[in-house]
Design a protein around this motif. Sequence first.
Motif, PDB file in Angstrom:
ATOM      1  N   VAL A   1      10.024  -0.425   6.548  1.00  0.00           N
ATOM      2  CA  VAL A   1       9.226  -0.212   5.343  1.00  0.00           C
ATOM      3  C   VAL A   1       8.042  -1.185   5.346  1.00  0.00           C
ATOM      4  O   VAL A   1       8.174  -2.344   5.742  1.00  0.00           O
ATOM      5  N   GLU A   2       6.891  -0.713   4.900  1.00  0.00           N
ATOM      6  CA  GLU A   2       5.733  -1.586   4.705  1.00  0.00           C
ATOM      7  C   GLU A   2       5.899  -2.255   3.341  1.00  0.00           C
ATOM      8  O   GLU A   2       5.595  -1.659   2.309  1.00  0.00           O
ATOM      9  N   VAL A   3       6.412  -3.467   3.344  1.00  0.00           N
ATOM     10  CA  VAL A   3       6.728  -4.163   2.100  1.00  0.00           C
ATOM     11  C   VAL A   3       5.446  -4.691   1.449  1.00  0.00           C
ATOM     12  O   VAL A   3       4.629  -5.341   2.096  1.00  0.00           O
ATOM     13  N   VAL A   4       5.306  -4.370   0.170  1.00  0.00           N
ATOM     14  CA  VAL A   4       4.162  -4.792  -0.625  1.00  0.00           C
ATOM     15  C   VAL A   4       4.704  -5.678  -1.736  1.00  0.00           C
ATOM     16  O   VAL A   4       5.593  -5.271  -2.480  1.00  0.00           O
ATOM     17  N   ASN A   5       4.178  -6.882  -1.847  1.00  0.00           N
ATOM     18  CA  ASN A   5       4.660  -7.812  -2.866  1.00  0.00           C
ATOM     19  C   ASN A   5       3.902  -7.586  -4.170  1.00  0.00           C
ATOM     20  O   ASN A   5       3.109  -8.410  -4.610  1.00  0.00           O
ATOM     21  N   GLU A   6       4.158  -6.431  -4.793  1.00  0.00           N
ATOM     22  CA  GLU A   6       3.555  -6.072  -6.077  1.00  0.00           C
ATOM     23  C   GLU A   6       4.677  -5.665  -7.023  1.00  0.00           C
ATOM     24  O   GLU A   6       5.728  -5.211  -6.576  1.00  0.00           O
ATOM     25  N   PRO A   7       4.459  -5.784  -8.347  1.00  0.00           N
ATOM     26  CA  PRO A   7       5.525  -5.473  -9.306  1.00  0.00           C
ATOM     27  C   PRO A   7       6.065  -4.053  -9.199  1.00  0.00           C
ATOM     28  O   PRO A   7       7.278  -3.855  -9.186  1.00  0.00           O
ATOM     29  N   VAL A   8       5.189  -3.058  -9.145  1.00  0.00           N
ATOM     30  CA  VAL A   8       5.609  -1.658  -9.048  1.00  0.00           C
ATOM     31  C   VAL A   8       4.746  -0.983  -7.991  1.00  0.00           C
ATOM     32  O   VAL A   8       3.523  -1.128  -8.004  1.00  0.00           O
ATOM     33  N   VAL A   9       5.394  -0.260  -7.082  1.00  0.00           N
ATOM     34  CA  VAL A   9       4.675   0.426  -6.008  1.00  0.00           C
ATOM     35  C   VAL A   9       5.060   1.898  -6.024  1.00  0.00           C
ATOM     36  O   VAL A   9       6.235   2.243  -5.892  1.00  0.00           O
ATOM     37  N   LYS A  10       4.060   2.760  -6.195  1.00  0.00           N
ATOM     38  CA  LYS A  10       4.288   4.209  -6.130  1.00  0.00           C
ATOM     39  C   LYS A  10       3.663   4.717  -4.839  1.00  0.00           C
ATOM     40  O   LYS A  10       2.489   4.492  -4.582  1.00  0.00           O
ATOM     41  N   THR A  11       4.469   5.373  -4.040  1.00  0.00           N
ATOM     42  CA  THR A  11       4.015   5.960  -2.795  1.00  0.00           C
ATOM     43  C   THR A  11       4.574   7.369  -2.714  1.00  0.00           C
ATOM     44  O   THR A  11       5.798   7.559  -2.689  1.00  0.00           O
ATOM     45  N   GLU A  12       3.670   8.339  -2.711  1.00  0.00           N
ATOM     46  CA  GLU A  12       4.079   9.747  -2.694  1.00  0.00           C
ATOM     47  C   GLU A  12       5.056   9.998  -3.847  1.00  0.00           C
ATOM     48  O   GLU A  12       4.704   9.799  -4.987  1.00  0.00           O
TER      49      GLU A  12
END
Length: 192
Positions: free
Chosen positions: A144-155
Amino acid sequence: MKVLLFLAKGFETMEASVFIDVFGWASTSYNYDVEVVTCGVNETVVSAFGVPVKVDVLLNDVNTDDYDAFAVPGGFEEFGFYEEEYSREVAELIKEFNSQHKMIASVCVGALALANAGILTRKRATTYHLNDGQRQKQLEAYGVEVVNEPVVKTENTITSYCPQTAPEVAFVLLGELIGEDKMLVVKTNMGF
């Protein structure tokens, strides 16, 4: 619109309750056609802090055609959360929702169940970010491409990085199902 809320043994109560509250406000106060149906491996599921919850439907009786979205709160390993979260049955259910391009939302370490099912591989997502990023490293190990953000929407997936983000995940999911304008009415009137 129906959301299937999966409650694994050891789930975090607050992370589950926000879906019930947000969608309850939308349905009761604004007559939006939304409903949350709770689901578990057993008829009664005990949360991380000992709260027993009687679910609406058993995992083995779920037909994904009856639901428009899937949601999963996080939980605590110390209370057996991953025993059910990582089960073959849960992975198959997640894969089925994904193959039908239905929205799938998770809070905190609930994202690890999505990764375990293989639906986050090569996608942007996040999970619990504290404790030196231990859970984010686990997520990354799934490709997984981990993003250090509170909420991540992908597709069709929504992931978040700690319990504090649970309301926002519920609002994002609500917006996906009934539209941004209607969701903002609910969010504003709930004081967010």
